[in-house]
Design an enzyme around this catalytic site. Sequence first.
Site, short mmCIF file in Angstrom:
data_model
loop_
_atom_site.label_atom_id
_atom_site.label_comp_id
_atom_site.label_asym_id
_atom_site.label_seq_id
_atom_site.Cartn_x
_atom_site.Cartn_y
_atom_site.Cartn_z
N GLU A 1 -10.92 39.66 5.34
CA GLU A 1 -9.82 40.46 4.81
C GLU A 1 -8.47 39.81 5.06
O GLU A 1 -8.32 38.92 5.91
CB GLU A 1 -9.87 41.87 5.43
CG GLU A 1 -8.79 42.84 4.95
CD GLU A 1 -8.78 43.13 3.44
OE1 GLU A 1 -8.60 42.16 2.67
OE2 GLU A 1 -8.93 44.30 3.05
N HIS B 1 -17.10 47.04 1.61
CA HIS B 1 -17.84 47.64 2.72
C HIS B 1 -17.66 49.16 2.76
O HIS B 1 -16.71 49.72 2.20
CB HIS B 1 -17.40 47.03 4.04
CG HIS B 1 -15.96 47.31 4.38
ND1 HIS B 1 -15.51 48.53 4.86
CD2 HIS B 1 -14.87 46.53 4.29
CE1 HIS B 1 -14.22 48.49 5.06
NE2 HIS B 1 -13.79 47.29 4.71
#
Length: 256
Positions: free
Chosen positions: A137, A67
């Site tokens: 994550e 990202h």
Amino acid sequence: MRGAGRTPIPGPPRVVGIPSSGETPAGGEGPTWSSMSVRGVQTVRAECGRGCRGTNPGMGELVLVRHGQTEWSRTRRHTGLTDVPLTEEGERQAEALRPLLARRTIGRVITSPLGRAVRTAALAGLADARVAPDLGEWDYGGYEGITTAEIREERPGWDLWRDGVVPGGADHPGERVEEVAARVDRVLASSAEGVGDPGSDDVVLVAHGHVLRVLTARWLGLDGRAGALFSLGTGAVCTLGREHDRPVITSWNLMP
């Protein structure tokens, strides 16, 4: 994964087809590279020509997208499950990926459920993305939102990959690297079938720095801790494929 003989072969990571600094690949087409060695694996900055494919054109690859920048990534704070939005620079990074990804034949797009990854996929022009919780994550537990420098004030020499995290609150219980590895193994089992087969499409995974580094290690048949060797910037693209049926890295840390 397809093919009975395709057992991942442990061994040192291999970067395929990366020219030396300033070179243009044979034929004068494709990326112009500037490269630097980062923790054992080359980082490459590319101005993409026709597709930024690896050494086996026409064979599908796993395309990893980290990202774009967030305020926490900019200040190097551990950002696990906290849903921090992209900065203006992060949105620019995501939009800059459009030309690189548009040249690919993409069969599936899979993204982390966290907003910074979903937003990156949208800005990069990746339509019809499927959300996979296993691409979230690493849960940093009690180290969520804290920098490595701050942690080392209390734990000199601390290293995430070696020492792990401490438990946090109910929203951040923390994870061991083995738990992250188990998650990405499930992602690979469900998404990587056919990677490297002639005529196969690419599969794009949009997620986060540490989880994608663990996934890369597991693709190569390595322990999840080997992800420590793969530095990965925000808004970067990497590709994983096969060479002679062996899982390899075909490009790493591409930044348009």
